[in-house]
Design a protein around this motif. Sequence first.
Motif, mmCIF file in Angstrom:
data_model
loop_
_atom_site.group_PDB
_atom_site.id
_atom_site.type_symbol
_atom_site.label_atom_id
_atom_site.label_comp_id
_atom_site.label_asym_id
_atom_site.label_seq_id
_atom_site.Cartn_x
_atom_site.Cartn_y
_atom_site.Cartn_z
ATOM 1 N N THR A 1 -116.659 -91.235 49.709
ATOM 2 C CA THR A 1 -115.319 -91.437 49.172
ATOM 3 C C THR A 1 -115.236 -92.824 48.559
ATOM 4 O O THR A 1 -115.838 -93.776 49.060
ATOM 5 C CB THR A 1 -114.236 -91.262 50.260
ATOM 6 O OG1 THR A 1 -112.950 -91.554 49.708
ATOM 7 C CG2 THR A 1 -114.489 -92.161 51.456
ATOM 8 N N ASP A 2 -114.491 -92.928 47.459
ATOM 9 C CA ASP A 2 -114.353 -94.216 46.786
ATOM 10 C C ASP A 2 -112.949 -94.784 46.979
ATOM 11 O O ASP A 2 -112.462 -95.569 46.174
ATOM 12 C CB ASP A 2 -114.649 -94.065 45.286
ATOM 13 C CG ASP A 2 -113.710 -93.080 44.608
ATOM 14 O OD1 ASP A 2 -112.950 -92.401 45.331
ATOM 15 O OD2 ASP A 2 -113.729 -92.987 43.373
ATOM 16 N N ASP A 3 -112.288 -94.365 48.077
ATOM 17 C CA ASP A 3 -110.900 -94.750 48.304
ATOM 18 C C ASP A 3 -110.677 -94.945 49.800
ATOM 19 O O ASP A 3 -111.626 -94.901 50.593
ATOM 20 C CB ASP A 3 -109.989 -93.640 47.753
ATOM 21 C CG ASP A 3 -108.584 -94.131 47.433
ATOM 22 O OD1 ASP A 3 -108.210 -95.220 47.901
ATOM 23 O OD2 ASP A 3 -107.868 -93.415 46.718
ATOM 24 N N LEU A 4 -109.402 -95.128 50.204
ATOM 25 C CA LEU A 4 -109.073 -95.167 51.615
ATOM 26 C C LEU A 4 -109.589 -93.908 52.297
ATOM 27 O O LEU A 4 -109.578 -92.825 51.709
ATOM 28 C CB LEU A 4 -107.551 -95.224 51.805
ATOM 29 C CG LEU A 4 -106.805 -96.487 51.363
ATOM 30 C CD1 LEU A 4 -105.309 -96.255 51.475
ATOM 31 C CD2 LEU A 4 -107.211 -97.660 52.229
ATOM 32 N N CYS A 5 -110.049 -94.042 53.529
ATOM 33 C CA CYS A 5 -110.453 -92.888 54.325
ATOM 34 C C CYS A 5 -109.357 -92.659 55.372
ATOM 35 O O CYS A 5 -109.144 -93.501 56.244
ATOM 36 C CB CYS A 5 -111.793 -93.138 54.994
ATOM 37 S SG CYS A 5 -112.405 -91.728 55.928
#
Length: 328
Positions: free
Chosen positions: A41-45
Amino acid sequence: MRQGKLTNAKLRELVIDNIEPRNAETVVGAGVGEDCCAVMTDDLCVVSTDPITAGGKQTGVLAIHINANDIAAAGAKPIAALVTLMIPPTAEEEQIRTLMNELAHTARPLGIDIIGGHTEVTDSVTRMVVSVTMIGKPVVKGKMFKTADVLPGDDLIMTKYAGLEGTAIIGSDFAGELGLTAGEQEQLSKIKESLSVVRDGEIAAKIEGVHAMHDITEGGILGAVCEMCEASGTGARINLSAVPVLPLTKKICRYYGLDVYGLISSGSMMIAAKDGNQVVKEMRANGVPAAVIGKAGEEGVYDLSAGSKREITPYPADELYKVLERGL
């Protein structure tokens, strides 16, 4: 069944072969000997976890929905799940296979990969216990919604109907006792298919002026409103007569003497927003029923539906348990 871990052959046959990762984010999924999994993922998890201990015949369905709904209420899209099964020695293999099919069947249309977890046969439990950890990524990049972000003056909007999950569980487990008609059985089937708020959350996350979301689970409407107010340090003025309730839910509540406003309601979401009418308009335009049921205030939670100011407090336990405990 023998206590302890399933054999590798049974783990593969009963569990792993019933799931099939499909998302591009899944890098390492479930496999014999794999103790960890991975998603890209390239965002908040965004992560949430909850067990199911009172799901009855809906255990596999509800285990996915309640955790995916938590992710959706944070303004995120669920993408992957870890599943832990605690299996009593009295269980049959077919129960495990059926449960895994339920989990996979429910997860698939929501775009969720079951990527790992744990299975164990143990006499510490007398019935199947399912615990799911759900992983999600924000609908709007970098943006997450918190229950605590309700602001005084926000409209409070509810999607769908009160008591959906309670209706699904009671209607399935006590259909004979209730004497459901063919029409009511059909309505029950539709209710079972409407326990997700993933779509609700995706829509709301993109609406300007939405400040907070909360999926309505144990404790029902009363519990959800009080939890949002406690988390955010606000109060609320609610019109309970404006809360939508389906006819089948009303019938079940009358039969068992339940308060629908205290009945578990997965499938419905509470949304706090600057302009409730705009949220309702957007929801309905996307096929999601919604209604403004109140407004956040400075302090205290009150029902104004009877023309007077009545303080609202949640029940000590969900109304569902009155029926489940009676059925034991």
